[in-house]
Design an enzyme around this catalytic site. Structure first.
Site: not given
Lengths: 382, 382
Positions: B89, B194, B271, B309, B311, B314, B340
């Site tokens: 950014d 904007q 994001d 899940c 991940c 998990c 996770h």
């Protein structure tokens, strides 16, 4: 359980078999106090760091989450996700070092939790029950730790009480292991030698506890304020009285130098929070000394912490990046410190074992003093 | 750079190519503010979590370690060890939200660092130079963010200044990319729309910035206090004026629900720090609602956070263990929360892409509202 494979001087190569696998000795146990390695390292990552035995703390797990919950969930191995050997200490040392308002009687100890001040009693039987519920592979006897220095008479009383408590631990663990539903019926007991730095008392106490045919014997109550030389002298004095067919565990020790010296005096097992703690503070162990990554000299240094190191951090990241993470207070910095330092310690033990295997322990020691250097407070290169 | 593969209503499936690889859109960018994912997750672990683009912050990296050091060490990709696409950014939002005593002129902004109070100036050219030195794949234009609500006249002035600044950013990045030794000469620029929640102003501003043939267009200045409905209405108003052959990025958004709604209104990039932050606080996203692992009901629960899940957390650990880690204040708890939740968000985006691929986005949305539920503050099951 213990097989002595080879000796080189007093240094010993051995193999210790547990219900959860074998540990090659000399071994450094990696400390996961409350069922987790501090610094955001998960149990399933330990094999990749060369860990052979994980060590957890009875005192901490008794307070949180409590042994009943751990047992109900299948024991500590399943609870934390570590399938290798686990040793639990007895709680004795933490009651001595952390708990408040402790009162010691023949029956046991009452104290207040360091977390919430709750009043807790722990007897030798309680410690055995907690460790049995946790289901570690090696339980430690419940002992009374004393400060160094302490009055000789008090030192003697504490050692004698620890010997009497050992008898109660031996009876209790046999009873617990025979019960149906025991978490880990193959759990074994190590006795703990006490006596401060009084050699005669150490020897007398060792002779008392050696009468029990235990799976191993620890030297406790050291690394609590005495000098390294006093520690080495104490080990030298008591070692001839420790059964040679059983592993010897020097509790809470220590620096790489302490370990190298103690292996040379016949010790097989070690544990210490130091590598993880120093790692979390940015002090990285290397084969060329201790590197304090926060130093400005590393600001633009694109080399890994140690170019010879194969750890997950050194394979991927530069000193400059790791320094940046420490300066910015990122949690990842602490994880990197722990990963690297545990790897270093575990790899040091592999080098030690290899040296004994090859009958070159004295040569290894000399190289170690020429290269590795660990007096964090004083030097960066010996 | 951007290929629009398919649309389903307003929802778009695309592919964005950068010098460091391709991102399939809609995509959620994982935030590594200062060159590290908070919660002790290393860059090399991101591929395993399904991350496609990493996002870092110009403001933070300018303060620490400084763009000169990052450039000298080969750019941000090499510095942090992430070989995939990076978006930086511009610093505009952090100056608005973090810095103290900011003063805005036509030239740029002067402010005081939130770390040490140091006086810093940043112009559009400075922001471009910093991002060029960092070498991200996507640089964001330097914009003036305003609070919602703000006086209409001030809102208009800020939007007009942001449009003028964009012209300077376009010139500066072209010049920087053409210099020999540019960290990443293929770096592209996204403009930022904007105008608060004033639809006419949003549209007028969008028309102004669309005149530049930029690689992508962001909607900035939302998720700063307005309601979700106001945000959705603003997107709906401005979207028809955004070039359809360029990706649209809704900055700093948001909840899974926000993302699902915004994708349905034609947004491609997202994001947010929310999944990592909530994870560090013990709030776990699942396909069946948000699970607050600190609740007592999980004390003896041996199931994983989410049985469906895949991940790394998990697959290995129980709710009871993770709850224990949070209660004990172990750093590992926070790492688990971040691992996770990033997995959940990245997998949600994969489900979204799949639904658009199959032309079932409305059906997906309806299932999403029936199952997933994310109003952390209010409900555990919608």
């Amino acid at each position: 359980m213990f097989e002595l494979l080879k000796t080189d001087g007093k240094a010993r190569r051995g193999m210790f078999t547990t219900p959860h696998g074998i540990a090659e000795t000399p071994v450094f146990m990696n400390v996961g106090t409350i069922g987790a390695i501090k610094g955001a390292v998960a149990a399933e990552e330990l094999h990749g760091l060369g860990t052979q035995i994980e060590l957890s703390n009875t005192y901490h797990l008794h307070l949180r989450p409590g042994e009943n919950i751990v047992k109900e969930l299948g024991g500590l191995h399943k609870f934390m996700g570590w399938d290798g050997p686990i040793l639990t200490d007895s709680g004795g040392f933490q009651i001595f070092s952390l708990a408040k308002l402790r009162k010691i009687t023949e029956e046991g100890v009452t104290f207040r939790s360091h977390i919430d001040g709750a009043r807790i009693s722990m007897s030798p039987e309680d410690s055995m029950r907690i460790q049995s519920f946790l289901g570690s592979d090696i339980a430690m006897a419940f002992d009374e730790c004393v400060e160094i220095p302490s009055p000789p008479e008090y030192m003697r009383q504490a050692a004698e009480r620890t010997a009497r408590w050992l008898g109660r631990c031996v009876d209790e663990i046999a009873s617990l292991n025979s019960r149906s539903g025991a978490t880990n019926p193959g759990q074994v007991l190590f006795g703990i030698n006490q006596g401060g730095i009084d050699k005669a008392l150490r020897i007398e106490h060792m002779q008392q506890i050696a009468r029990y045919d235990l799976a191993g014997y620890a030297i406790g109550g050291l690394a609590v304020g005495e000098t390294s030389q006093q520690m080495y002298d104490t080990i030298e004095a008591v070692e001839p009285y420790m059964p040679s067919d059983k592993p010897r565990y020097l509790m809470g020790v220590g620096t790489p130098e302490n370990i190298v010296e103690a292996v040379g005096r016949g010790v097989d097992f070690f544990d210490c929070v130091m590598p993880a703690r120093n790692g979390r503070h940015g002090k990285f162990y290397t084969k060329h000394g201790v590197l304090n990554i926060k130093n400005e000299q590393y600001e633009r240094d694109d080399r890994p912490i140690d170019e010879e190191c194969g750890c997950p951090v050194c394979r991927m990241h530069s000193r400059a990046y790791i320094r940046h993470l420490f300066k910015a207070g990122e949690m990842l910095a602490m994880r990197f410190g722990v990963l690297h330092n545990l790897w270093y310690y575990n790899e040091l033990m592999a080098r030690i074992r290899n040296a004994i295997d090859e009958g070159h322990y004295e040569e290894f020691k000399s190289d170690f003093y020429k290269n590795d250097c660990f007096k964090i407070s004083s030097c960066n290169k010996r």
